[in-house]
Design an enzyme around this catalytic site. Sequence first.
Site, PDB file in Angstrom:
ATOM      1  N   SER A 111       1.175  -1.128   0.207  1.00 46.17           N
ATOM      2  CA  SER A 111      -0.278  -0.557  -0.233  1.00 46.17           C
ATOM      3  C   SER A 111       0.892   1.444   0.242  1.00 46.17           C
ATOM      4  O   SER A 111       1.687   1.120  -0.866  1.00 46.17           O
ATOM      5  CB  SER A 111      -0.845  -0.117   1.485  1.00 46.17           C
ATOM      6  N   ASP A 129      -8.548  -6.424  -4.450  1.00 48.95           N
ATOM      7  CA  ASP A 129      -8.249  -5.381  -4.030  1.00 48.95           C
ATOM      8  C   ASP A 129      -8.576  -4.307  -4.971  1.00 48.95           C
ATOM      9  O   ASP A 129      -7.580  -4.143  -6.770  1.00 48.95           O
ATOM     10  CB  ASP A 129      -6.740  -5.211  -3.962  1.00 48.95           C
ATOM     11  N   HIS A 177      -7.845  -5.417  -0.500  1.00 54.72           N
ATOM     12  CA  HIS A 177      -6.437  -4.792  -0.201  1.00 54.72           C
ATOM     13  C   HIS A 177      -5.878  -4.805   1.519  1.00 54.72           C
ATOM     14  O   HIS A 177      -4.328  -5.267   1.637  1.00 54.72           O
ATOM     15  CB  HIS A 177      -7.079  -3.303  -0.173  1.00 54.72           C
ATOM     16  N   ASP A 178      -6.378  -5.210   1.889  1.00 54.33           N
ATOM     17  CA  ASP A 178      -5.955  -6.128   3.341  1.00 54.33           C
ATOM     18  C   ASP A 178      -4.632  -7.260   3.630  1.00 54.33           C
ATOM     19  O   ASP A 178      -4.539  -7.671   3.815  1.00 54.33           O
ATOM     20  CB  ASP A 178      -7.410  -6.140   4.464  1.00 54.33           C
TER      21      ASP A 178
END
Lengths: 373, 198
Positions: A148, A314, A347-348
């Site tokens: 990220s 994501d 995304h995590d």
Amino acid sequence: MNKIDSLKKYIVKDVLKLDCGKEISNFPIAYETYGKLNNEKTNGILIFHALTGDQFPCGKNPITNKEGWWSYALGPSKAIDTNKFFVISANVIGGCMGSFGPSSIDPSTNKPYGSNFPVITINDMVNAQNFLLDYFKIKKLFAVIGGSMGGMQVLQFISNFPNKAEVAIPIACTASHSAQNIALNELGRQAIMADSEWNKGNYLDTEKSPSKGLAVARMAAHITYLSKKGLEEKFGRKLQERDKIKFGFDADFQIESYLRYQGSVFVDRFDANSYLYITRAMDYFDLTKQFNGNLSDAFKESKTKFFVVSFTSDWLYPTTENREIVIALNAIGADVGFIEITSDKGHDSFLLDVPDFLNAVKNFLNNSYKKYL
Amino acid sequence: MKQEFKIISSLIEKNSKILDVGCGNGELMKYILDSISNNIRGLEISKKNVQACIEKGLTVIEGNAELDLGQFPNKSFNYVILSQTLQAFLNPEQVLYELLRVGKKAIVTIPNFGHWKVRMDLLFKGTMPVTENLPNEWYNTPNLHMCTIKDFVTFCNERELKLTNSISLSGKKVSYITKGNLNFKNLSAELGIFEIEK
């Protein structure tokens, strides 16, 4: 605040000229290290944290008493193996875990900087952390790794210091922050600034803080870290400790209760001004523009071996944006590998127990390290 | 290692820059990396195979040859390898031109649909051939554009693509394909291995 004061810090004496034009010096960078630096100083890894991360990727965070944010990936015999590597992890400038940030005291007023803190960029964060390498007398790192916003720092680091890392792993990131992501960050900032207790950023010397605004910002952001399918599987339309809907605005649904909880625990550990400054740094990140529209030029001086990783679900930093980095590297014949990991965790995924991801990183690092030595 | 891979490797000069398109689990790449050149990378569509390559310490990009070759600059590799995949593309002609744009030379191998066993299946059984090299049924084969080695040689000749090496593989038997023996090799070869230049 005493607890924060006791965290490990390196005071940078040099002058750092920020992108906004201001100069800073004598500023602290809070950091942690894991594993042992070998005699030849060839096993160093610098990891970069994401928006709300800190210098504690593994073990217990002494401030929050929670497991570190990358405990699945980092530790003894893990993907980033601290038996083998010496890992340096620093809190970014602008942060609130001991590094120079808006909650630091401004010596000219003896009050926290608040909104008087200079606007910082990803470039500034990376340049600040580079001072730590001088402190450890590391001429060349084995790896720089981050997901990220951490991935953006990886890209910026290689661009700034082309031959200071043997390998680079940018994960779930982008070379240029998208309009969608700027919009989402702006939503969070507006939630904070709409809270009357924000008080134009000067709340730290009062008893108040914009915790309601910050909680809403976190709730909105948290949704973007997950995926529709992940939410469906984890929560669906399940009700929270009740059999029927209550015809009101309580948290009827589990997902509501979950988000409220995420918001409430976040405000205990994060400073609202830091949230404003760091999201701004992300929005300003456009490595392609730094090189007049040609991203390849950011890497043309570098011999670093890249491994780019994205995740299928994501939607915040989708595969297409990660692929742009791969394409730019291929255009100059750089050594680059790429994999898109299948995961419903959004995304995590890069922070979670996703074995395909962890194995890929582990194999890449270990094989590259064998060749490097 | 597969005989096919040994022949491909024998065509490659030491320390050249190589792209293996559709590199599978990386078996060929690993051999080339260890003994011929450390400047090799792969492009592979299957995530499982990409993982297998990473496990072997190979540089591999997950991607689709029909979409992702465009990102490589002209003549950025000495060799581009395409092993038994050409027939599976939607547009093999375009892929072949891309291989020759990206690489100075292309090494392409194709299962020979003209092999006598294939012809026998069709002639006597009247069914679509299923052989060791073509193990799938008509309904689940990934092969969209099957050809014989004669077809392929004609195809290259018509486009003035230079075949600098044409090799037939039948079982373990390796021999050169020439103008004179093409019709015979078109019966006996299970696999054709071609080194092509534009």
